[in-house]
Design a protein around this motif. Structure first.
Motif, mmCIF file in Angstrom:
data_model
loop_
_atom_site.group_PDB
_atom_site.id
_atom_site.type_symbol
_atom_site.label_atom_id
_atom_site.label_comp_id
_atom_site.label_asym_id
_atom_site.label_seq_id
_atom_site.Cartn_x
_atom_site.Cartn_y
_atom_site.Cartn_z
ATOM 1 N N PHE A 34 -10.805 -17.035 14.021
ATOM 2 C CA PHE A 34 -11.240 -16.004 13.078
ATOM 3 C C PHE A 34 -10.207 -14.888 13.176
ATOM 4 C CE2 PHE A 34 -13.959 -12.349 11.729
ATOM 5 C CZ PHE A 34 -14.321 -12.833 10.480
ATOM 6 N N PRO A 35 -9.154 -14.916 12.357
ATOM 7 C CA PRO A 35 -7.990 -14.075 12.602
ATOM 8 C C PRO A 35 -8.140 -12.603 12.251
ATOM 9 C CG PRO A 35 -7.662 -15.423 10.646
ATOM 10 C CD PRO A 35 -8.942 -15.885 11.270
ATOM 11 N N ALA A 36 -9.181 -12.218 11.565
ATOM 12 C CA ALA A 36 -9.319 -10.814 11.179
ATOM 13 C C ALA A 36 -9.491 -9.921 12.401
ATOM 14 C CB ALA A 36 -10.516 -10.640 10.241
ATOM 15 N N HIS A 37 -9.004 -8.692 12.305
ATOM 16 C CA HIS A 37 -9.109 -7.745 13.418
ATOM 17 C C HIS A 37 -10.454 -7.041 13.455
ATOM 18 C CE1 HIS A 37 -8.089 -5.072 10.071
ATOM 19 N NE2 HIS A 37 -8.554 -4.080 10.795
ATOM 20 N N SER A 38 -11.283 -7.240 12.435
ATOM 21 C CA SER A 38 -12.619 -6.648 12.382
ATOM 22 C C SER A 38 -13.586 -7.678 11.825
ATOM 23 C CB SER A 38 -12.630 -5.386 11.510
ATOM 24 O OG SER A 38 -12.324 -5.714 10.164
ATOM 25 N N ARG A 39 -14.870 -7.356 11.873
ATOM 26 C CA ARG A 39 -15.876 -8.285 11.365
ATOM 27 C C ARG A 39 -15.638 -8.618 9.896
ATOM 28 N NH1 ARG A 39 -19.880 -7.770 8.123
ATOM 29 N NH2 ARG A 39 -19.669 -5.516 8.023
ATOM 30 N N HIS A 40 -15.280 -7.617 9.127
ATOM 31 C CA HIS A 40 -15.105 -7.816 7.689
ATOM 32 C C HIS A 40 -13.787 -7.177 7.250
ATOM 33 C CE1 HIS A 40 -16.517 -6.867 3.311
ATOM 34 N NE2 HIS A 40 -15.663 -7.878 3.351
ATOM 35 N N PRO A 41 -12.773 -7.978 6.899
ATOM 36 C CA PRO A 41 -11.492 -7.429 6.445
ATOM 37 C C PRO A 41 -11.551 -6.964 4.987
ATOM 38 C CG PRO A 41 -11.384 -9.809 6.406
ATOM 39 C CD PRO A 41 -12.749 -9.452 6.971
ATOM 40 N N MET A 42 -12.440 -6.009 4.717
ATOM 41 C CA MET A 42 -12.690 -5.584 3.341
ATOM 42 C C MET A 42 -11.446 -5.008 2.685
ATOM 43 S SD MET A 42 -15.564 -2.887 1.935
ATOM 44 C CE MET A 42 -14.903 -1.509 2.876
ATOM 45 N N GLU A 43 -10.691 -4.155 3.417
ATOM 46 C CA GLU A 43 -9.520 -3.530 2.817
ATOM 47 C C GLU A 43 -8.500 -4.586 2.393
ATOM 48 O OE1 GLU A 43 -10.721 -2.766 5.763
ATOM 49 O OE2 GLU A 43 -11.363 -0.659 5.720
ATOM 50 N N ALA A 44 -8.325 -5.609 3.240
ATOM 51 C CA ALA A 44 -7.375 -6.669 2.910
ATOM 52 C C ALA A 44 -7.796 -7.404 1.642
ATOM 53 C CB ALA A 44 -7.253 -7.639 4.077
ATOM 54 N N ALA A 45 -9.084 -7.718 1.526
ATOM 55 C CA ALA A 45 -9.575 -8.437 0.348
ATOM 56 C C ALA A 45 -9.430 -7.594 -0.913
ATOM 57 C CB ALA A 45 -11.025 -8.852 0.561
ATOM 58 N N LEU A 46 -9.759 -6.304 -0.812
ATOM 59 C CA LEU A 46 -9.624 -5.424 -1.970
ATOM 60 C C LEU A 46 -8.171 -5.323 -2.410
ATOM 61 C CD1 LEU A 46 -12.072 -2.546 -0.950
ATOM 62 C CD2 LEU A 46 -12.373 -4.142 -2.849
ATOM 63 N N ALA A 47 -7.267 -5.212 -1.429
ATOM 64 C CA ALA A 47 -5.848 -5.128 -1.766
ATOM 65 C C ALA A 47 -5.361 -6.432 -2.405
ATOM 66 C CB ALA A 47 -5.036 -4.811 -0.513
ATOM 67 N N ALA A 48 -5.800 -7.566 -1.864
ATOM 68 C CA ALA A 48 -5.380 -8.857 -2.407
ATOM 69 C C ALA A 48 -5.830 -9.023 -3.852
ATOM 70 C CB ALA A 48 -5.942 -9.987 -1.549
ATOM 71 N N CYS A 49 -7.019 -8.500 -4.153
ATOM 72 C CA CYS A 49 -7.578 -8.635 -5.499
ATOM 73 C C CYS A 49 -7.205 -7.465 -6.413
ATOM 74 C CB CYS A 49 -9.096 -8.759 -5.428
ATOM 75 S SG CYS A 49 -9.671 -10.223 -4.558
ATOM 76 N N ALA A 50 -6.409 -6.519 -5.877
ATOM 77 C CA ALA A 50 -6.009 -5.330 -6.642
ATOM 78 C C ALA A 50 -7.228 -4.588 -7.172
ATOM 79 C CB ALA A 50 -5.073 -5.727 -7.784
ATOM 80 N N ARG A 51 -8.234 -4.442 -6.295
ATOM 81 C CA ARG A 51 -9.467 -3.757 -6.667
ATOM 82 C C ARG A 51 -9.533 -2.394 -5.999
ATOM 83 N NH1 ARG A 51 -11.385 -5.521 -10.988
ATOM 84 N NH2 ARG A 51 -13.529 -4.958 -10.474
ATOM 85 N N PRO A 52 -10.176 -1.413 -6.626
ATOM 86 C CA PRO A 52 -10.285 -0.081 -6.008
ATOM 87 C C PRO A 52 -11.257 -0.100 -4.838
ATOM 88 C CG PRO A 52 -11.557 -0.168 -8.043
ATOM 89 C CD PRO A 52 -10.793 -1.464 -7.965
ATOM 90 N N ALA A 53 -11.162 0.925 -4.001
ATOM 91 C CA ALA A 53 -12.093 1.072 -2.891
ATOM 92 C C ALA A 53 -13.451 1.531 -3.409
ATOM 93 C CB ALA A 53 -11.550 2.070 -1.886
ATOM 94 N N MET A 54 -14.435 1.562 -2.534
ATOM 95 C CA MET A 54 -15.738 2.095 -2.914
ATOM 96 C C MET A 54 -15.602 3.589 -3.205
ATOM 97 S SD MET A 54 -18.261 0.065 -0.263
ATOM 98 C CE MET A 54 -19.752 0.552 -1.137
ATOM 99 N N MET A 55 -16.541 4.132 -3.931
ATOM 100 C CA MET A 55 -16.481 5.501 -4.418
ATOM 101 C C MET A 55 -16.126 6.491 -3.302
ATOM 102 S SD MET A 55 -19.606 7.572 -6.184
ATOM 103 C CE MET A 55 -19.600 9.353 -6.381
ATOM 104 N N GLY A 56 -14.981 7.160 -3.460
ATOM 105 C CA GLY A 56 -14.575 8.190 -2.528
ATOM 106 C C GLY A 56 -13.822 7.714 -1.311
ATOM 107 N N ASP A 57 -13.767 6.382 -1.084
ATOM 108 C CA ASP A 57 -13.055 5.864 0.077
ATOM 109 C C ASP A 57 -11.544 5.832 -0.183
ATOM 110 O OD1 ASP A 57 -15.469 5.535 1.275
ATOM 111 O OD2 ASP A 57 -15.430 3.344 1.346
#
Length: 395
Positions: A48-71
């Motif tokens: 499980f190569p991610a450095h955290s439980r949920h690599p949310m930032e990586a997935a958002l960047a891969a999909c070219a999606r914005p962060a959650m409101m204000g993040d």
């Protein structure tokens, strides 16, 4: 086609398993269990190569999606870091899991993600739940990100008002399950796609499925409690929704919402307070349940004809749940909340404390003396929180 959710055949060694969610389909449970077993997995040829439980930032960047409101907006650096960790797993089977991969906007993005992860080595895993289960959970999650619309109004827009995109275009992009499977199947081929129909009656079923796919011993993956991920009750959601109305109406900055509301008030409230049997849940009206079941039936039929590996019972997607008890079945309309769905004083206190604690955690910056009307809303909240906590500590 396989239909046994408990004992699917294992994936080939060296597979890069990409679990794309979507949201509200057991993703947090899987991510928590895999991360907890991170140090043990290599013994069995898995990583499980991610450095955290949920690599949310990586997935958002891969999909070219914005962060959650204000993040803070994610960058390509997050995605590049995860790719480097995946490549470092060598010949082991690796697992990457984020529900935000379901937000990949088009086929070109999907193909790029697959290619960067390893092309022919990539296997896609999609977990799906009946829409009747997803809709209330997803609505309250949208409210946690600033939505101001009541549940029944939101259902009207999602199910009855073409083109069914407002106020949340992401909903059907994620949860029209047949189209989601089709997008990713085109990139890797149906033989490298597994769809798991999650059965809420079998709480350990999804963990066992991952164990079988990864050739892990039974019982290695275990549930990890996560109060921060629990859904809000109707009263909690309505309190937050009304706060969102005031927040937007006064033009406060999104960064303030992220820090004080979502990551302050809401996060502390969820961690400190657990729902009780007295709390009124978010209930879906009958017409919406039937509409969701019809969409689920169409999606299940299409998925069955795609040639992908289908695990579990697709009939669950078209089932209409039993009607709730009358006092529990009142949906949340704008300005109308059941008498039993009132926020408890202790819950409100924990939410307020969470906001104050988040405000007080921001270091104060030296500035010249100014009047209240010359001070920004953000600074006022921070100063107020700091002073309140200081007085409480003195007491």
């Amino acid at each position: 086609m396989e239909t046994d959710c408990t004992t699917p055949g294992p994936l080939p060694n060296g597979t890069r398993l990409l679990h794309i969610g979507p949201h509200k389909t057991g993703t947090t449970a899987i991510q928590g269990a895999l991360f907890a077993a991170k140090e043990t997995l290599p013994r069995y040829g898995a990583e499980f190569p991610a450095h955290s439980r949920h690599p949310m930032e990586a997935a958002l960047a891969a999909c070219a999606r914005p962060a959650m409101m204000g993040d803070t907006a994610p960058t390509d650096r997050h995605w590049a870091r995860l790719l480097k960790q995946v490549r470092a797993t060598g010949g082991h089977t690796s697992v990457v899991s984020s529900e935000f991969f379901a937000d990949a906007p088009d086929g070109a993005t999907v193909e790029r993600i697959v290619g960067q992860l390893g092309g022919d080595r990539v296997h896609i895993l999609v977990t799906v739940r009946p829409l009747a289960k997803v809709m209330p959970s997803q609505w309250q999650q949208y409210v946690q990100n600033g939505l101001r619309m009541g549940y029944e109004d939101w259902l009207e827009h999602m199910l009855r008002k073409a083109p069914y995109e407002q106020p949340n275009p992401s909903f059907w992009h994620r949860h029209r399950h047949d189209r989601l499977v089709e997008r990713w199947s085109r990139a890797v081929g149906p033989e490298r796609v597994t769809v798991v129909v999650v059965d809420d009656r079998d709480r350990g079923g999804l963990l066992r499925t991952f164990e079988s796919l990864l050739s892990l011993p039974a019982g290695l993956l275990r549930p990890v409690p996560d109060t921060a991920n629990r859904s809000l009750t109707l009263a909690e959601t309505e309190m937050l929704r009304n706060l969102n109305v005031e927040f937007r109406g006064n033009g406060l900055p999104d960064e303030l919402y992220s820090r004080l509301v979502r990551n302050g008030a809401v996060m502390h409230m969820k961690n400190a307070c657990s729902p009780t049997a007295r709390d009124v849940r978010i209930a879906t009206p009958r017409w919406a349940l039937e509409a969701a079941a019809a969409i689920g039936a169409e999606a299940a039929e299409r998925i069955e004809g795609m040639g992908v590996r289908l695990l579990g019972d697709p009939a669950l997607l078209s089932a209409v749940p039993e009607q709730a008890e009358p006092e529990q079945a009142v949906p949340a309309k704008a300005g109308l909340v059941p008498d039993g769905a009132r926020i408890a004083p202790e819950v409100a206190a924990q939410a307020l404390y969470g906001a104050l604690a988040a405000a007080a955690s921001v270091p104060a910056r030296p500035a010249q003396a100014r009047g209240v009307h010359q001070t920004s809303s953000r600074e006022l909240v921070r100063v107020l929180g700091h002073r309140c906590l200081k007085r409480l500590r003195r007491r």
